[in-house]
Design a protein around this motif. Structure first.
Motif, PDB file in Angstrom:
ATOM      1  N   TYR A   1      43.575  32.280  45.243  1.00  0.00           N
ATOM      2  CA  TYR A   1      42.339  32.475  45.992  1.00  0.00           C
ATOM      3  C   TYR A   1      41.923  33.939  45.918  1.00  0.00           C
ATOM      4  CZ  TYR A   1      44.102  28.142  48.059  1.00  0.00           C
ATOM      5  OH  TYR A   1      44.597  26.879  48.240  1.00  0.00           O
ATOM      6  N   LEU A   2      40.624  34.162  46.090  1.00  0.00           N
ATOM      7  CA  LEU A   2      40.117  35.520  46.200  1.00  0.00           C
ATOM      8  C   LEU A   2      39.117  35.539  47.354  1.00  0.00           C
ATOM      9  CD1 LEU A   2      40.218  38.374  44.920  1.00  0.00           C
ATOM     10  CD2 LEU A   2      38.115  37.744  43.684  1.00  0.00           C
ATOM     11  N   GLN A   3      39.510  36.164  48.432  1.00  0.00           N
ATOM     12  CA  GLN A   3      38.612  36.337  49.568  1.00  0.00           C
ATOM     13  C   GLN A   3      37.850  37.637  49.355  1.00  0.00           C
ATOM     14  OE1 GLN A   3      37.988  34.327  52.316  1.00  0.00           O
ATOM     15  NE2 GLN A   3      36.343  35.812  52.717  1.00  0.00           N
ATOM     16  N   MET A   4      36.537  37.539  49.304  1.00  0.00           N
ATOM     17  CA  MET A   4      35.691  38.702  49.031  1.00  0.00           C
ATOM     18  C   MET A   4      34.818  38.983  50.247  1.00  0.00           C
ATOM     19  SD  MET A   4      34.601  37.896  45.089  1.00  0.00           S
ATOM     20  CE  MET A   4      33.631  36.448  45.516  1.00  0.00           C
ATOM     21  N   ASN A   5      35.034  40.125  50.843  1.00  0.00           N
ATOM     22  CA  ASN A   5      34.253  40.547  52.015  1.00  0.00           C
ATOM     23  C   ASN A   5      33.442  41.790  51.686  1.00  0.00           C
ATOM     24  OD1 ASN A   5      35.522  38.487  53.535  1.00  0.00           O
ATOM     25  ND2 ASN A   5      37.198  39.859  54.097  1.00  0.00           N
ATOM     26  N   SER A   6      32.476  42.078  52.525  1.00  0.00           N
ATOM     27  CA  SER A   6      31.631  43.270  52.360  1.00  0.00           C
ATOM     28  C   SER A   6      31.108  43.364  50.932  1.00  0.00           C
ATOM     29  CB  SER A   6      32.427  44.531  52.718  1.00  0.00           C
ATOM     30  OG  SER A   6      32.906  44.466  54.039  1.00  0.00           O
ATOM     31  N   LEU A   7      30.586  42.280  50.454  1.00  0.00           N
ATOM     32  CA  LEU A   7      30.139  42.227  49.061  1.00  0.00           C
ATOM     33  C   LEU A   7      28.974  43.169  48.812  1.00  0.00           C
ATOM     34  CD1 LEU A   7      30.584  38.424  48.503  1.00  0.00           C
ATOM     35  CD2 LEU A   7      31.539  40.197  47.025  1.00  0.00           C
ATOM     36  N   LYS A   8      28.968  43.720  47.604  1.00  0.00           N
ATOM     37  CA  LYS A   8      27.934  44.655  47.191  1.00  0.00           C
ATOM     38  C   LYS A   8      27.218  44.099  45.959  1.00  0.00           C
ATOM     39  CE  LYS A   8      30.975  48.508  48.481  1.00  0.00           C
ATOM     40  NZ  LYS A   8      31.647  49.743  47.996  1.00  0.00           N
ATOM     41  N   ALA A   9      26.036  44.611  45.706  1.00  0.00           N
ATOM     42  CA  ALA A   9      25.276  44.155  44.543  1.00  0.00           C
ATOM     43  C   ALA A   9      26.084  44.356  43.261  1.00  0.00           C
ATOM     44  CB  ALA A   9      23.953  44.895  44.461  1.00  0.00           C
ATOM     45  N   GLU A  10      26.873  45.405  43.201  1.00  0.00           N
ATOM     46  CA  GLU A  10      27.651  45.682  41.991  1.00  0.00           C
ATOM     47  C   GLU A  10      28.839  44.746  41.811  1.00  0.00           C
ATOM     48  OE1 GLU A  10      26.742  47.873  44.367  1.00  0.00           O
ATOM     49  OE2 GLU A  10      28.333  49.347  44.743  1.00  0.00           O
ATOM     50  N   ASP A  11      29.084  43.869  42.773  1.00  0.00           N
ATOM     51  CA  ASP A  11      30.110  42.836  42.601  1.00  0.00           C
ATOM     52  C   ASP A  11      29.571  41.629  41.846  1.00  0.00           C
ATOM     53  OD1 ASP A  11      31.181  43.575  45.935  1.00  0.00           O
ATOM     54  OD2 ASP A  11      32.167  44.193  44.074  1.00  0.00           O
ATOM     55  N   THR A  12      28.279  41.609  41.592  1.00  0.00           N
ATOM     56  CA  THR A  12      27.670  40.508  40.852  1.00  0.00           C
ATOM     57  C   THR A  12      28.281  40.408  39.456  1.00  0.00           C
ATOM     58  OG1 THR A  12      25.572  40.647  42.045  1.00  0.00           O
ATOM     59  CG2 THR A  12      25.523  39.654  39.850  1.00  0.00           C
ATOM     60  N   ALA A  13      28.803  39.236  39.137  1.00  0.00           N
ATOM     61  CA  ALA A  13      29.470  39.030  37.853  1.00  0.00           C
ATOM     62  C   ALA A  13      29.916  37.577  37.747  1.00  0.00           C
ATOM     63  CB  ALA A  13      30.692  39.942  37.726  1.00  0.00           C
ATOM     64  N   VAL A  14      30.351  37.213  36.557  1.00  0.00           N
ATOM     65  CA  VAL A  14      31.080  35.958  36.390  1.00  0.00           C
ATOM     66  C   VAL A  14      32.551  36.274  36.640  1.00  0.00           C
ATOM     67  CG1 VAL A  14      31.732  34.101  34.826  1.00  0.00           C
ATOM     68  CG2 VAL A  14      29.411  35.058  34.743  1.00  0.00           C
ATOM     69  N   TYR A  15      33.152  35.541  37.525  1.00  0.00           N
ATOM     70  CA  TYR A  15      34.552  35.755  37.890  1.00  0.00           C
ATOM     71  C   TYR A  15      35.417  34.712  37.177  1.00  0.00           C
ATOM     72  CZ  TYR A  15      33.323  39.213  41.371  1.00  0.00           C
ATOM     73  OH  TYR A  15      32.861  40.357  42.002  1.00  0.00           O
ATOM     74  N   TYR A  16      36.435  35.210  36.497  1.00  0.00           N
ATOM     75  CA  TYR A  16      37.327  34.353  35.718  1.00  0.00           C
ATOM     76  C   TYR A  16      38.726  34.364  36.326  1.00  0.00           C
ATOM     77  CZ  TYR A  16      33.745  34.596  32.084  1.00  0.00           C
ATOM     78  OH  TYR A  16      32.576  34.510  31.373  1.00  0.00           O
ATOM     79  N   CYS A  17      39.305  33.199  36.387  1.00  0.00           N
ATOM     80  CA  CYS A  17      40.687  33.055  36.822  1.00  0.00           C
ATOM     81  C   CYS A  17      41.609  33.150  35.602  1.00  0.00           C
ATOM     82  CB  CYS A  17      40.842  31.690  37.498  1.00  0.00           C
ATOM     83  SG  CYS A  17      42.509  31.293  38.038  1.00  0.00           S
ATOM     84  N   ASN A  18      42.753  33.748  35.807  1.00  0.00           N
ATOM     85  CA  ASN A  18      43.720  33.909  34.722  1.00  0.00           C
ATOM     86  C   ASN A  18      45.109  33.543  35.209  1.00  0.00           C
ATOM     87  OD1 ASN A  18      45.906  36.050  33.642  1.00  0.00           O
ATOM     88  ND2 ASN A  18      44.514  35.510  31.986  1.00  0.00           N
ATOM     89  N   ALA A  19      45.862  32.893  34.337  1.00  0.00           N
ATOM     90  CA  ALA A  19      47.261  32.581  34.634  1.00  0.00           C
ATOM     91  C   ALA A  19      48.122  33.097  33.486  1.00  0.00           C
ATOM     92  CB  ALA A  19      47.458  31.087  34.814  1.00  0.00           C
ATOM     93  N   ASP A  20      49.143  33.839  33.839  1.00  0.00           N
ATOM     94  CA  ASP A  20      50.031  34.443  32.851  1.00  0.00           C
ATOM     95  C   ASP A  20      51.388  33.766  32.893  1.00  0.00           C
ATOM     96  OD1 ASP A  20      52.312  36.917  32.736  1.00  0.00           O
ATOM     97  OD2 ASP A  20      50.892  36.771  31.062  1.00  0.00           O
ATOM     98  N   ARG A  21      51.860  33.326  31.747  1.00  0.00           N
ATOM     99  CA  ARG A  21      53.174  32.652  31.631  1.00  0.00           C
ATOM    100  C   ARG A  21      53.215  31.387  32.498  1.00  0.00           C
ATOM    101  NH1 ARG A  21      53.130  36.360  28.522  1.00  0.00           N
ATOM    102  NH2 ARG A  21      54.884  37.638  27.836  1.00  0.00           N
TER     103      ARG A  21
END
Length: 121
Positions: free
Chosen positions: A79-99
């Motif tokens: 999970y990613l809890q994102m608070n106090s979001l800013k305009a510069e947080d605008t993006a496509v967010y990708y999940c990654n799993a390693d091993r």
């Protein structure tokens, strides 16, 4: 085969909050590290936060104090809890799993399809 499915993206006003989820599916025994990356238009993909199976976390300086990463190993979900979001947080967010350890093989790195987060100012 292992798949990562993200959810929780959307449009939010600056100062608001969103919670992203990423669930891994497949015959999974365990996952080493999981994390979130993001890519804004015209920019390189960058690290947002990572968390190990032992719950050690790492954050980009730009999100420290505002974002919190967590995981449920029993559900192979991060999970990613994102608070106090800013305009510069605008993006496509990708999940990654390693091993990712499965019955058949070890997947070195797995990526989700991405979820769009738009922060309006």
């Amino acid at each position: 085969q292992v798949q990562l499915v993200e959810s929780g993206g959307g449009l939010v006003q600056a100062g608001g909050s969103l919670r992203l989820s990423c669930a891994a599916s497949g015959s999974i025994f365990s996952i080493n590290a999981m994390g979130w990356y993001r890519q804004a238009p015209g920019k390189e993909r960058e690290l947002v936060a990572t968390i190990t199976s032992g719950a050690s976390t790492n954050y980009a300086d730009s999100v420290k104090g505002r974002f919190t990463i967590s995981r449920d190993n029993t559900k192979n979900t991060v999970y990613l809890q994102m608070n106090s979001l800013k305009a510069e947080d605008t993006a496509v967010y990708y999940c990654n799993a390693d091993r990712v350890y499965t019955v058949v093989k070890v997947y070195i790195e797995v990526w989700g399809q991405g979820t769009l987060v738009t922060v309006s100012s």
